[in-house]
Write a protein that holds these residues in place. Structure first.
Motif, mmCIF file in Angstrom:
data_model
loop_
_atom_site.group_PDB
_atom_site.id
_atom_site.type_symbol
_atom_site.label_atom_id
_atom_site.label_comp_id
_atom_site.label_asym_id
_atom_site.label_seq_id
_atom_site.Cartn_x
_atom_site.Cartn_y
_atom_site.Cartn_z
ATOM 1 N N PRO A 79 2.717 5.018 -4.590
ATOM 2 C CA PRO A 79 3.673 3.900 -4.557
ATOM 3 C C PRO A 79 4.630 3.928 -5.738
ATOM 4 O O PRO A 79 4.365 4.577 -6.756
ATOM 5 C CB PRO A 79 2.762 2.666 -4.630
ATOM 6 N N LYS A 80 5.743 3.210 -5.589
ATOM 7 C CA LYS A 80 6.721 3.122 -6.668
ATOM 8 C C LYS A 80 6.300 2.081 -7.699
ATOM 9 O O LYS A 80 6.735 2.112 -8.836
ATOM 10 C CB LYS A 80 8.087 2.759 -6.097
ATOM 11 N N LEU A 81 5.431 1.132 -7.281
ATOM 12 C CA LEU A 81 4.998 0.046 -8.163
ATOM 13 C C LEU A 81 3.511 -0.202 -7.971
ATOM 14 O O LEU A 81 3.026 -0.272 -6.837
ATOM 15 C CB LEU A 81 5.783 -1.234 -7.845
ATOM 16 N N GLY A 102 0.797 -1.215 0.000
ATOM 17 C CA GLY A 102 0.000 0.000 0.000
ATOM 18 C C GLY A 102 0.829 1.264 0.000
ATOM 19 O O GLY A 102 0.390 2.299 -0.500
ATOM 20 N N ASN A 103 2.032 1.205 0.545
ATOM 21 C CA ASN A 103 2.891 2.376 0.623
ATOM 22 C C ASN A 103 3.868 2.417 -0.548
ATOM 23 O O ASN A 103 3.868 3.348 -1.343
ATOM 24 C CB ASN A 103 3.649 2.376 1.950
ATOM 25 N N ILE A 146 4.478 -0.164 -13.524
ATOM 26 C CA ILE A 146 3.231 -0.937 -13.541
ATOM 27 C C ILE A 146 3.508 -2.357 -14.013
ATOM 28 O O ILE A 146 4.246 -2.562 -14.974
ATOM 29 C CB ILE A 146 2.183 -0.279 -14.463
ATOM 30 N N ILE A 147 2.924 -3.327 -13.315
ATOM 31 C CA ILE A 147 2.864 -4.709 -13.798
ATOM 32 C C ILE A 147 1.403 -4.998 -14.114
ATOM 33 O O ILE A 147 0.557 -4.948 -13.220
ATOM 34 C CB ILE A 147 3.406 -5.717 -12.776
ATOM 35 N N LEU A 148 1.112 -5.247 -15.370
ATOM 36 C CA LEU A 148 -0.254 -5.489 -15.818
ATOM 37 C C LEU A 148 -0.438 -6.976 -16.089
ATOM 38 O O LEU A 148 0.207 -7.538 -16.978
ATOM 39 C CB LEU A 148 -0.537 -4.664 -17.074
ATOM 40 N N ASP A 196 -2.023 7.458 -18.074
ATOM 41 C CA ASP A 196 -1.844 8.839 -17.620
ATOM 42 C C ASP A 196 -1.161 8.883 -16.260
ATOM 43 O O ASP A 196 -0.258 9.702 -16.026
ATOM 44 C CB ASP A 196 -3.194 9.561 -17.545
ATOM 45 N N LEU A 197 -1.594 7.999 -15.353
ATOM 46 C CA LEU A 197 -1.005 7.968 -14.009
ATOM 47 C C LEU A 197 0.466 7.568 -14.066
ATOM 48 O O LEU A 197 1.296 8.114 -13.337
ATOM 49 C CB LEU A 197 -1.785 6.992 -13.122
ATOM 50 N N LYS A 198 0.776 6.621 -14.947
ATOM 51 C CA LYS A 198 2.164 6.195 -15.096
ATOM 52 C C LYS A 198 3.034 7.365 -15.561
ATOM 53 O O LYS A 198 4.142 7.581 -15.058
ATOM 54 C CB LYS A 198 2.247 5.042 -16.100
#
Length: 336
Positions: A173-175, A89-90, A208-210, A199-201
């Motif tokens: 978060p970083k990820l 979460g952080n 991001i891991i999708l 956009d957030l990325k």
């Protein structure tokens, strides 16, 4: 320093009354800062369990048997539960597959957004409330302040997914791990959610891991793709490599299963016949042997190594051996 996450030879099993289910069998992957990585494969291939292992959110009968999960220099497999709670979460946010079952039905959306801010960022309740409202606005939820007081069942499916994204990014978060973020959403909402994540990325420089079973979803969002099958990564490469020069028969099958809007003639989709391997008794050789049209004797008896196609592209298939027979390019399903 550019590598945010590195998973090395991860093995995860579930111990049931009928035996050991080897859900993840030696997965290795990496993720750079600010990068979007796709993990694709059909249901049961080990995509979600790999990420749940990383988050240390396995069921009681699940256990990490081997491997390293290096996140920002720390091996997550060696951390205590208390240390992991500071990371979840952080530093790492997760968008779960089904927001209706992932959101707590007895707490308002606002309460569920405020809690991580007060816990991880030591914010006052007022500051946390104001930040949570801004996050709901950022993910495109109208009347954000009013929505803070509503419960998950009062949100539509698309809005619940947006609320889940807001929860995942509220602590910056970083990820972010997105597990099938567009499942059960109509195509219009799917496009909006994917555009929002892009956009957030870009705005937050978040990695991001999708996770998805749909190659089409990762086509324009991810720079690299890992293809999983039978608890293993069978092919990895840049998005261009996977789409235009695939080197594993399972990837060929996935690409042929995707409708191509450029085809004028009406053509039937080519499904992959057969069933995924039984991970209670995983095959000795290549896990795709029983469903592969190009299987050879060696495929049944010996697990193929990762053959290097180029610096970024690898495939675990004996067809890439120098002595293997050559397959017609049309059969490979590239440029799907």
């Amino acid at each position: 320093m550019d590598t945010l996450l590195s998973i090395n030879n991860l093995k995860t099993s579930f111990f049931t009354h009928v035996g050991e289910v080897q859900a993840v069998r030696g997965v290795s992957l990496y993720l750079k800062r600010g990068e979007a990585l796709g993990i694709v494969g059909e249901s049961g291939s080990g995509k979600s369990i790999t990420m749940m292992s990383m988050m240390r959110l396995l069921e009681e009968n699940g256990k990490i048997l081997d491997g390293q999960i290096i996140f920002e220099g720390s091996d997550l497999t060696k951390l205590s539960e208390k240390q992991m709670q500071k990371i979840r979460g952080n530093d790492i946010g997760m968008i779960f597959q089904d927001p209706m079952t992932s959101l707590n039905p007895v707490y308002t959306i606002g309460n569920q957004l405020i809690e991580p801010l007060m816990k991880h960022k030591n914010m006052s309740k007022k500051d946390a409330f104001d930040t949570a409202v801004k996050m709901l606005q950022l993910v495109g939820i109208p009347s954000a302040e009013k929505r803070m007081k509503q419960y998950p069942h009062e949100f539509s499916g698309g809005m619940r997914q947006r609320a889940m994204i807001a929860m995942a990014i509220v602590c910056n978060p970083k990820l972010i791990i997105a597990d099938e973020p567009t499942t059960a959403l109509d195509v219009t909402i799917q496009a909006q959610i994917l555009e929002l994540m892009k956009d957030l990325k870009d705005k937050l420089n978040t990695s991001i891991i999708l996770i998805t079973h749909d190659l089409g979803v990762v086509a324009d969002m991810c720079s690299r793709i890992n293809v999983m099958y039978g608890g293993m990564i069978v092919e990895s490469g840049t998005t261009r490599d996977i789409f235009y020069n695939p080197k594993h028969p399972y990837t060929w099958g996935l690409l042929k299963s995707v409708p191509n809007p450029k085809n004028i003639a009406k053509e039937r989709l080519n499904p992959i016949d057969g069933q995924p391997p039984d991970l209670l008794k995983p095959p000795v050789g290549c896990p795709f042997t029983d469903r592969c049209d190009y299987a050879m004797k060696i495929c049944m008896n010996s697990k193929p190594p990762m053959f290097e196609i180029n610096n970024e592209h690898n495939a675990a298939c004996w067809l890439n051996h120098g002595l293997a027979p050559k397959i017609n390019a049309d059969a490979q399903g590239g440029n799907a």
